[in-house]
Enzyme design. Structure first.
Site, mmCIF file in Angstrom:
data_model
loop_
_atom_site.group_PDB
_atom_site.id
_atom_site.type_symbol
_atom_site.label_atom_id
_atom_site.label_comp_id
_atom_site.label_asym_id
_atom_site.label_seq_id
_atom_site.Cartn_x
_atom_site.Cartn_y
_atom_site.Cartn_z
ATOM 1 N N LEU A 36 -70.823 56.857 5.363
ATOM 2 C CA LEU A 36 -71.515 55.818 4.606
ATOM 3 C C LEU A 36 -70.541 54.842 3.964
ATOM 4 O O LEU A 36 -69.565 55.249 3.337
ATOM 5 C CB LEU A 36 -72.393 56.451 3.527
ATOM 6 C CG LEU A 36 -73.137 55.511 2.578
ATOM 7 C CD1 LEU A 36 -74.521 56.062 2.248
ATOM 8 C CD2 LEU A 36 -72.351 55.293 1.276
ATOM 9 N N LEU A 37 -70.816 53.559 4.130
ATOM 10 C CA LEU A 37 -70.091 52.494 3.439
ATOM 11 C C LEU A 37 -71.008 51.897 2.386
ATOM 12 O O LEU A 37 -72.207 51.721 2.632
ATOM 13 C CB LEU A 37 -69.657 51.435 4.443
ATOM 14 C CG LEU A 37 -69.065 50.109 3.934
ATOM 15 C CD1 LEU A 37 -68.104 49.539 4.987
ATOM 16 C CD2 LEU A 37 -70.128 49.065 3.607
ATOM 17 N N ASN A 38 -70.459 51.589 1.179
ATOM 18 C CA ASN A 38 -71.226 50.755 0.259
ATOM 19 C C ASN A 38 -70.361 49.659 -0.339
ATOM 20 O O ASN A 38 -69.860 48.827 0.399
ATOM 21 C CB ASN A 38 -72.038 51.553 -0.756
ATOM 22 C CG ASN A 38 -71.260 52.510 -1.611
ATOM 23 O OD1 ASN A 38 -70.503 53.347 -1.139
ATOM 24 N ND2 ASN A 38 -71.449 52.413 -2.925
ATOM 25 N N ASP A 39 -70.155 49.600 -1.642
ATOM 26 C CA ASP A 39 -69.598 48.413 -2.299
ATOM 27 C C ASP A 39 -68.259 47.953 -1.723
ATOM 28 O O ASP A 39 -67.356 48.762 -1.491
ATOM 29 C CB ASP A 39 -69.355 48.682 -3.784
ATOM 30 C CG ASP A 39 -70.582 49.150 -4.524
ATOM 31 O OD1 ASP A 39 -71.640 49.311 -3.895
ATOM 32 O OD2 ASP A 39 -70.482 49.363 -5.743
ATOM 33 N N TYR A 49 -64.695 55.466 -7.506
ATOM 34 C CA TYR A 49 -65.752 54.458 -7.496
ATOM 35 C C TYR A 49 -65.166 53.048 -7.494
ATOM 36 O O TYR A 49 -63.966 52.840 -7.456
ATOM 37 C CB TYR A 49 -66.682 54.680 -8.683
ATOM 38 C CG TYR A 49 -67.726 55.761 -8.467
ATOM 39 C CD1 TYR A 49 -67.612 56.694 -7.438
ATOM 40 C CD2 TYR A 49 -68.834 55.857 -9.303
ATOM 41 C CE1 TYR A 49 -68.566 57.665 -7.248
ATOM 42 C CE2 TYR A 49 -69.800 56.834 -9.125
ATOM 43 C CZ TYR A 49 -69.669 57.744 -8.094
ATOM 44 O OH TYR A 49 -70.621 58.713 -7.908
ATOM 45 N N ARG A 79 -68.289 51.479 -15.591
ATOM 46 C CA ARG A 79 -67.566 51.480 -14.317
ATOM 47 C C ARG A 79 -67.358 50.081 -13.748
ATOM 48 O O ARG A 79 -67.816 49.092 -14.282
ATOM 49 C CB ARG A 79 -68.326 52.337 -13.301
ATOM 50 C CG ARG A 79 -69.781 51.963 -13.061
ATOM 51 C CD ARG A 79 -70.396 52.932 -12.052
ATOM 52 N NE ARG A 79 -71.834 52.747 -11.885
ATOM 53 C CZ ARG A 79 -72.758 53.420 -12.553
ATOM 54 N NH1 ARG A 79 -72.413 54.342 -13.442
ATOM 55 N NH2 ARG A 79 -74.041 53.194 -12.348
ATOM 56 N N ASP A 80 -66.664 50.050 -12.615
ATOM 57 C CA ASP A 80 -66.466 48.871 -11.767
ATOM 58 C C ASP A 80 -65.579 47.810 -12.435
ATOM 59 O O ASP A 80 -65.988 46.664 -12.618
ATOM 60 C CB ASP A 80 -67.813 48.243 -11.379
ATOM 61 C CG ASP A 80 -68.813 49.253 -10.846
ATOM 62 O OD1 ASP A 80 -68.364 50.293 -10.344
ATOM 63 O OD2 ASP A 80 -70.030 49.005 -10.948
ATOM 64 N N GLU A 109 -73.981 46.693 -13.039
ATOM 65 C CA GLU A 109 -72.882 47.130 -12.188
ATOM 66 C C GLU A 109 -72.084 45.932 -11.657
ATOM 67 O O GLU A 109 -72.570 44.809 -11.592
ATOM 68 C CB GLU A 109 -73.424 47.939 -11.002
ATOM 69 C CG GLU A 109 -74.006 49.281 -11.390
ATOM 70 C CD GLU A 109 -74.214 50.192 -10.203
ATOM 71 O OE1 GLU A 109 -73.817 51.365 -10.284
ATOM 72 O OE2 GLU A 109 -74.772 49.735 -9.178
#
Length: 482
Positions: free
Chosen positions: A38-41, A100, A159-160, A218
């Protein structure tokens, strides 16, 4: 587990599943996707030593959200992306349950990446740390550990980090949730990239006349463009309002002025960046020419993930095409980067095509992987639409509405997204094997969607209720991956 061992496990997973993944007919031809899992951000988007670097959230071991690594791709032209060594693995006490999202900056010819270390105890209670890793070559990273812990007044949903340089100091914005479970963006500053000082919240739910505006914000990204301070952010928990906020989570931007000395942000309303189904967690960077560039995740949370047909081949999700941001007449415009023209081949062109109360197909305007440009030269109609595979794009002049309709992932009917549009001047769309990115009126509105239609070549159909005259250009697009 050491970093080396964790990375070796991921590489072994790629080897074990490579044949199955590559057999999927829905593997994309010109989008960044995971080698497996899985790929996300998108993370750490940066221009370093003459090349573009993009990292991404990645779970190699499943098509669900689990322990996240940082995958890594490098390009000299924003089009052809070579796979780089895995940048981060969740192997330390401060990131053992996931590396993350975060960002990258260049300082003293080194590449610094800041990311959130996710930690959970046996009961599932969360801790989060903003962490630093440094590279001398842009390929291999030395973890320095946490540089920020969660301050008082906030939950572990903190986060982020996005880092940038302004007024002789380093600044960082972080997405946060306060103890009242309201989303915010907070500001930090540093003189050395290691010692960070909490400056306070910039904006958030129940701030700056927003009222209730989500329980978590986010992936903040703050930058200056055309004398505006623009904050891109992805608030969670917004309720749908007509055509607005129709996805499970939203991504958009505020425009205004930031006071960095006495941290505050006077801004206007929240505007969505993309009206499609699959767009989240955008991140920007500035390249050596001064362009503000953007990547986003071509996905959105867990909705429909198990229904996507790529999951049975061991992979899921991708990044959008890279886009250039421009500010024009009070709106942030997005356009595909000009370098994508390198992919074009087999041009087909038609001038002054007129259709009147009819449906029409044009010879050669068909395929499975292509770019299509439509320029409207004369309009005397109520409705103009085009069908691309099993998706329909439609402009309704009477209601000033543009819509994109696709087949549901579970194949039970269709679903659509809409935006307000006064007039239709042009459409530029990129069709990949399982994606569709539509740019309206030179980036005034954008629709990004994954689509899983018949994989064989399909014609494009044009239809008008009334009379419309337009020019058409169509190119097949080269494949950038073996």
């Amino acid at each position: 587990m050491t970093q080396l061992h964790a990375i070796e496990k991921a590489y072994q997973r790629i080897i074990d599943k490579q044949e199955m993944v590559q057999s999927d007919p829905y593997r994309l031809h010109f989008h960044i996707m995971p080698p497996v899992g899985l790929l996300n951000d998108p993370n750490g988007f940066v221009f370093y030593q003459g090349k573009y670097h993009i990292f991404y959230q990645w779970n190699p071991f499943a098509t669900t959200h689990g322990q996240k690594y940082w995958g890594h791709r490098i390009s000299s032209d924003l089009v052809h992306w070579e796979e780089a060594p895995i940048a981060l693995a969740p192997d330390e006490w401060f990131d053992k349950d996931g590396c993350y999202s975060g960002s990258a900056i260049v300082h003293d010819e080194k590449l610094y990446i800041f990311y959130t270390g996710n930690v959970k105890d046996k009961e599932g209670n969360r801790e989060s740390y903003q962490c630093l890793a440094v590279s001398d070559d842009g390929l291999h990273f030395d973890k320095k550990g946490p540089v920020i812990e969660v301050p008082k007044g906030y939950t572990a949903h903190f986060r982020d980090p996005k880092v940038f340089f302004k007024d002789d100091k380093w600044l960082m914005v972080i997405g946060a949730q306060n103890l009242q479970e309201q989303g915010e963006v907070v500001l930090y500053s540093s003189s050395d990239l290691e010692n960070w000082f909490y400056r306070g919240p910039l904006t958030g739910s129940h701030r700056n006349k927003l009222g209730e505006f989500g329980y978590m914000w986010e992936c903040p990204d703050l930058f200056h463009l055309e004398n505006k301070d623009i904050l891109i952010v992805s608030p969670q928990g917004l309720e749908a309002k007509g055509y607005k906020f129709n996805n499970i989570y939203q991504s958009g931007y505020f425009t205004g002025q930031v006071d960095y000395e006495n941290p505050s942000y006077q801004h206007g309303s929240f505007e969505e960046l993309d009206r499609g189904f699959d767009f989240y967690a955008p991140q920007t960077t500035m390249d050596e020419t001064g362009r503000r560039l953007l990547f986003a995740w071509m996905g959105n949370a867990e909705i429909g993930e198990t229904q996507q047909p790529t999951a049975k081949y061991g992979w899921i999700h991708a990044l959008t095409l890279p886009r250039t941001l421009k500010w024009k007449e009070g709106k942030l415009l997005q356009m595909p980067v000009k370098e994508l023209e390198l992919l074009r081949k087999n041009q087909v062109a038609y001038d002054n095509i007129t259709i009147m109360n009819q449906q029409k197909q044009l010879n050669g305007v068909a395929g499975n992987v292509f770019e299509l440009q439509i320029t409207v030269t004369d309009w005397n109609a109520e409705i103009f639409s085009l069908t691309v595979g099993e998706s329909t794009l439609c402009f309704d002049k009477t209601s000033s509405t543009f819509s994109v309709e696709r087949k549901c992932f579970n194949k039970q009917g269709t679903e659509s997204r809409h935006c307000r549009l006064d007039k239709l001047e042009n459409i530029q769309l990129f069709k990949d094997t399982s994606s569709l990115e539509v740019f309206i009126n030179n980036g005034e509105e954008v629709f990004t969607s994954r689509i899983f239609d018949d994989i064989n070549e399909q014609a494009v159909s044009f239809q008008a209720n009334g009379q419309v005259t337009f020019d058409v250009q169509k190119w097949d697009l080269k494949k950038i991956f073996n």
